[in-house]
Enzyme design. Structure first.
Site, PDB file in Angstrom:
ATOM      1  N   THR A 183      14.168  -4.373  11.358  1.00  0.00           N
ATOM      2  CA  THR A 183      14.605  -3.064  10.881  1.00  0.00           C
ATOM      3  C   THR A 183      16.010  -2.756  11.379  1.00  0.00           C
ATOM      4  OG1 THR A 183      12.305  -2.344  11.052  1.00  0.00           O
ATOM      5  CG2 THR A 183      13.967  -0.630  10.742  1.00  0.00           C
ATOM      6  N   MET A 303      11.564  -3.624  14.682  1.00  0.00           N
ATOM      7  CA  MET A 303      10.270  -3.186  15.198  1.00  0.00           C
ATOM      8  C   MET A 303       9.463  -4.408  15.641  1.00  0.00           C
ATOM      9  SD  MET A 303       8.274  -2.236  11.688  1.00  0.00           S
ATOM     10  CE  MET A 303       8.004  -3.442  10.386  1.00  0.00           C
TER      11      MET A 303
END
Length: 367
Positions: A183, A303
């Site tokens: 991410t 993440m």
């Protein structure tokens, strides 16, 4: 409670996305039919996260995102079709400030929501915890709120580098740089790779968590911005200095060896690794053929914990590891886990990682 605004011109998509998110008691959901309606709800609903369709009438997703980042910045997850056009628009959205994206289910959307729903909720939950750079478009935000006045930007000292006392540069000779990110990765990769010169002496291999339809456009976009040559790995590819190898999405990128030298290969994703292309698998494959002292591992925003275990092992065996600092990471999951495990030789803000790489790569290896 996380307030989520679903923006899509399709009534069916709004209904399905809203229903899936509303199933989670942590989410409160409202919807908007287009970008103009979304902007009108920024101050009334004050969403914590927005899911934003790329292709919409009146005001498309990129135009709406551009305005959101000035009017009331908040984490945005783009919803994109898996096409070259959709991928290019999504990458531009990430550059403009979106924190993540999700590929819209193809075909009969309603039939695919059972598989798609958990991914959507995970993306929204991660976005809610994402860090937006405080300085991003600060001048434009102030001008918007004051009706056009000029902004005075407070100078902020960059985060300090943190260095493990054991950190040492690798031995002279050939080696590899291994990069993992998820991410927030595409803009981070741009910041990492654009400072590297065309004669950077080691190959750079990148595991960026992405679907297959997006890694090719990502490689082409980076190739147009960087002095180093950037390619997507779609088959056995010989590793050469001054080149960056992007792993194909929905598969894994590994290092192998042929009589002619080291190669990068795309192999089917391994279910033992939850994210793909897998950073853990990339690093472990490289360690089979390259001495740890000739490997530099870089873990940036993302993440989860992909890469942390393998890079911690690399560090223990004499390799060099770099974790992006929390101050600049959109999501400090992957690099944060490496730091918590004691596996980071260097903890650096994003702008400092390329500088450190150029110091670490042995000068004797330069042409």
């Amino acid at each position: 409670m996380t307030k989520v605004l679903v923006v899509d011109d399709s009534a069916l998509v709004r209904k399905l996305f809203g229903r899936v998110l509303a199933e989670d008691p942590d989410f409160t959901v409202q919807v908007a039919r287009n970008g103009l309606e979304a902007l009108a709800q920024l101050d009334t609903f004050q969403p914590d996260v927005i899911t934003l369709d790329v292709q919409m009438p009146q005001m498309n997703g990129l135009q709406c995102l551009d305005r959101i980042m000035v009017q009331r910045p908040c984490p945005v997850v783009m919803v994109s079709t898996v096409t070259d056009e959709g991928a290019e628009a999504t990458l531009e959205a990430l550059r403009l400030g979106a924190v993540d994206f999700v590929a819209k289910p193809s075909g009969a959307v309603s039939l695919r929501m059972q598989q798609f729903g958990p991914t959507l909720k995970e993306k929204v939950r991660t976005a809610a915890a994402a860090r937006l750079p405080a300085s991003h478009r600060l001048r434009e935000r102030v001008q918007f709120r004051t009706g056009g006045g000029t902004a005075t930007r407070r100078r902020k000292e960059p985060p300090a580098d943190v260095t493990d006392d054991r950190a040492t540069p690798p031995a002279t000779g050939d080696g590899l740089v291994l990069v993992g990110t998820s991410t927030g990765g595409p803009p981070a990769l741009e910041a990492l790779l654009t400072p590297l010169s065309a004669d950077f002496p080691w190959p750079v291999l990148v595991a960026q968590h992405m679907p297959a339809g997006f890694t090719g456009p990502l490689a082409r976009r980076l190739a147009g911005l960087c002095a180093v040559n950037v390619v997507e790995v779609t088959g056995p590819t010989r590793l050469e200095a001054g080149r960056v190898y992007i792993g194909r999405g929905d598969a894994d990128l590994v290092v192998s060896k042929r009589p002619s030298g080291l190669i990068a290969m795309t192999v089917p994703s391994d279910p033992d690794y939850p994210w793909h292309p897998s950073t853990d698998r990339l690093v472990r494959s490289a360690m089979q053929y390259v001495p740890p002292t000739q490997l530099i591992g870089v873990l940036m925003t993302g993440m989860g914990d992909d890469g942390a275990d393998a890079l911690a092992s690399l560090r223990r065996e004499g390799g060099t590891t770099i974790a992006e600092a929390e101050e600049t990471a959109v999501v400090w999951g992957m690099p944060g886990e490496l730091v918590r495990m004691g596996g980071a030789a260097y903890v650096l803000p994003l702008p400092g990682i390329a500088q450190r790489l150029q110091k670490l790569v042995p000068r004797a290896a330069r042409p």
